[in-house]
Design a protein around this motif. Structure first.
Motif, mmCIF file in Angstrom:
data_model
loop_
_atom_site.group_PDB
_atom_site.id
_atom_site.type_symbol
_atom_site.label_atom_id
_atom_site.label_comp_id
_atom_site.label_asym_id
_atom_site.label_seq_id
_atom_site.Cartn_x
_atom_site.Cartn_y
_atom_site.Cartn_z
ATOM 1 N N SER A 125 0.812 -1.215 0.000
ATOM 2 C CA SER A 125 0.000 0.000 0.000
ATOM 3 C C SER A 125 0.845 1.264 0.000
ATOM 4 C CB SER A 125 -0.938 0.004 1.222
ATOM 5 O OG SER A 125 -1.823 -1.096 1.167
ATOM 6 N N PHE A 126 1.895 1.268 0.792
ATOM 7 C CA PHE A 126 2.740 2.467 0.894
ATOM 8 C C PHE A 126 3.391 2.800 -0.449
ATOM 9 C CE2 PHE A 126 6.979 4.325 1.631
ATOM 10 C CZ PHE A 126 6.597 5.520 2.225
ATOM 11 N N MET A 127 3.945 1.791 -1.126
ATOM 12 C CA MET A 127 4.624 2.039 -2.398
ATOM 13 C C MET A 127 3.661 2.520 -3.474
ATOM 14 S SD MET A 127 7.820 1.826 -2.158
ATOM 15 C CE MET A 127 9.084 1.237 -1.036
ATOM 16 N N LEU A 128 2.439 2.004 -3.468
ATOM 17 C CA LEU A 128 1.462 2.449 -4.458
ATOM 18 C C LEU A 128 1.006 3.880 -4.198
ATOM 19 C CD1 LEU A 128 -0.769 -0.697 -5.100
ATOM 20 C CD2 LEU A 128 1.071 0.217 -6.501
ATOM 21 N N ILE A 129 0.939 4.268 -2.936
ATOM 22 C CA ILE A 129 0.595 5.662 -2.620
ATOM 23 C C ILE A 129 1.680 6.606 -3.119
ATOM 24 C CG2 ILE A 129 0.295 7.311 -0.723
ATOM 25 C CD1 ILE A 129 -1.118 5.036 0.811
ATOM 26 N N VAL A 130 2.935 6.236 -2.894
ATOM 27 C CA VAL A 130 4.047 7.049 -3.407
ATOM 28 C C VAL A 130 4.004 7.100 -4.933
ATOM 29 C CG1 VAL A 130 6.553 7.298 -3.516
ATOM 30 C CG2 VAL A 130 5.478 6.510 -1.396
ATOM 31 N N ALA A 131 3.716 5.943 -5.562
ATOM 32 C CA ALA A 131 3.633 5.888 -7.023
ATOM 33 C C ALA A 131 2.497 6.767 -7.544
ATOM 34 C CB ALA A 131 3.433 4.443 -7.483
ATOM 35 N N ALA A 132 1.395 6.844 -6.792
ATOM 36 C CA ALA A 132 0.267 7.678 -7.214
ATOM 37 C C ALA A 132 0.662 9.143 -7.265
ATOM 38 C CB ALA A 132 -0.913 7.470 -6.265
ATOM 39 N N PHE A 133 1.412 9.614 -6.269
ATOM 40 C CA PHE A 133 1.874 11.007 -6.283
ATOM 41 C C PHE A 133 2.845 11.239 -7.448
ATOM 42 C CE2 PHE A 133 0.447 10.857 -1.838
ATOM 43 C CZ PHE A 133 -0.279 12.047 -1.787
#
Length: 396
Positions: A172-180
């Motif tokens: 979840s954390f990596m996908l949130i960073v990827a979204a930004f």
């Protein structure tokens, strides 16, 4: 479909590798270890694990065209990609709280529904960027392999030393960073066609395209289904979670240099001969695993994945685009993804779970090997058609 990139080439050269690293780091942190988590922490059977793990590819077949239509309608592929990344991160976090088999099925279906948009839209944006500003898709995609490799090793080590659910938090954390980061990707004035069905009839009239779909079903199905069963295979050979991570690190990490070399190897040997060779390496690897060799030998053989997968992915994608008429190339890529990454993976994952329940993990890999060698026969058929076309004065 012509589009206009709003940002400079230098920005894309920096953003795309990091973006691919992040999204595949997320996938690597969760999916290779998910089957082990479901077996050891939740206590599911092989058939139940196979059913859950096969939800994602089969959902992709039906949901991916809807994401394509939404993308076409809104004409905002980067926005749709960002929403899909954030939704996938949220559902992935919820996954860590589920223990009942029925709820796991529901969450797996929801996760697959939003996750299925990420790679096709990302690939479409990246491929168009490469066409407009130069460069190589393989040079971008290799960072995904590096991220995947690093994630499995880190996720395995953290799961061994802390709690197993850490794989969901990393995801979840990596996908949130990827979204930004996705919000800074090159904007496009028109939609990237990520999955519409226009031109399907025309594509299905091309014999080489049909054979390629059959080949990707039989070759990529086992390659991607292996991500679900390789962890169980290592555990049955008395490996640890850290050992699973190490095996995936060696396997996925070795893909990057071959992806970098793909363009030169294609020019020297041709796409289909190169694809046949890479698939044969995969088939031999699965056949060796049928005999359940010593764990050290398995670690040594994982590096051949770099050759088999690192060459197959960019070669297949490029060949799809080359044989498809220009106005239906996006549809061709979408069908290729749905058949190979979707239907083939679902079939091999689901049948693999049944085999695991009734036989043993080695039999799963025998099944993978048989599928792969049948897929090679389809590639040989394409090679024969290419020779006929060249002899008739057409380009292969």
């Amino acid at each position: 479909m012509e589009v206009t990139l709003k940002r400079g080439a230098s920005t894309g050269k920096m953003l795309f590798p990091l973006f691919y690293f992040l999204i595949f780091f997320a996938f690597g942190a969760l999916f290779p270890l998910l089957s082990v988590y479901l077996q050891e922490e939740v206590g599911l059977s092989g058939t139940e694990i196979g059913a859950i793990m096969s939800i994602s590819p089969v959902t992709m077949i039906f949901i991916q065209p809807l994401w394509g239509m939404i993308t076409d309608y809104t004409r905002k592929p980067v926005f749709i990609l960002t929403v899909a990344l954030l939704a996938t991160a949220l559902i992935g976090f919820a996954y860590s709280f589920a223990e009942d088999y029925r709820w796991l099925i529901v969450i797996a279906a929801l996760l697959a529904s939003v996750q299925s948009a990420i790679v096709p839209i990302s690939d479409s944006i990246a491929l168009h960027y490469v066409q407009q500003d130069g460069g190589s898709y393989g040079s971008i995609r290799l960072w995904g392999s590096i991220g995947f490799a690093a994630a499995v090793f880190i996720g395995g080590w953290l799961s061994d030393h802390f709690v197993f659910v850490v794989i969901f938090y990393l995801f979840s954390f990596m996908l949130i960073v990827a979204a930004f980061l996705a919000w800074r990707l090159p904007k496009q004035s028109q939609a990237v066609n990520a999955g519409t069905l226009r031109g399907v009839r025309q594509l299905l009239a091309i014999p080489r395209f049909l054979l390629l779909m059959l080949a990707t079903f039989l070759i990529f199905g086992p390659i991607l289904a292996n991500n679900s069963y390789f962890g169980i295979f290592i555990k049955q050979l008395v490996g640890t979670l850290t050992g699973i991570g190490l095996a995936f690190l060696l396997a996925a990490g070795s893909e990057a240099p071959f992806m970098k070399m793909t363009d030169g190897l294609i020019r020297r040997f041709g796409m289909i001969p190169l694809f046949i060779f890479a698939a044969a390496v995969s088939g031999l690897r699965w056949l060796l695993y049928f005999w359940e060799p010593p764990l050290v030998f398995v670690y040594v053989t994982t590096v051949v994945q770099g050759l088999s997968v690192g060459l197959s992915i960019p070669v297949a994608l490029q060949y799809v685009r080359d044989i498809a008429p220009k106005h239906v190339r996006a549809t061709a890529v979408s069908l290729y993804s749905a058949v190979g990454n979707g239907l083939g993976t679902w079939f091999c994952t689901f049948i693999g779970g049944y085999i695991l329940d009734h036989y043993h993990i080695g039999a799963v890999y025998l099944f993978f090997s048989i599928c792969t060698f049948l897929g090679i026969l389809a590639l040989v058929g394409i090679h024969i058609l290419n020779k006929k076309n060249r002899s008739a004065g057409e380009e292969g």
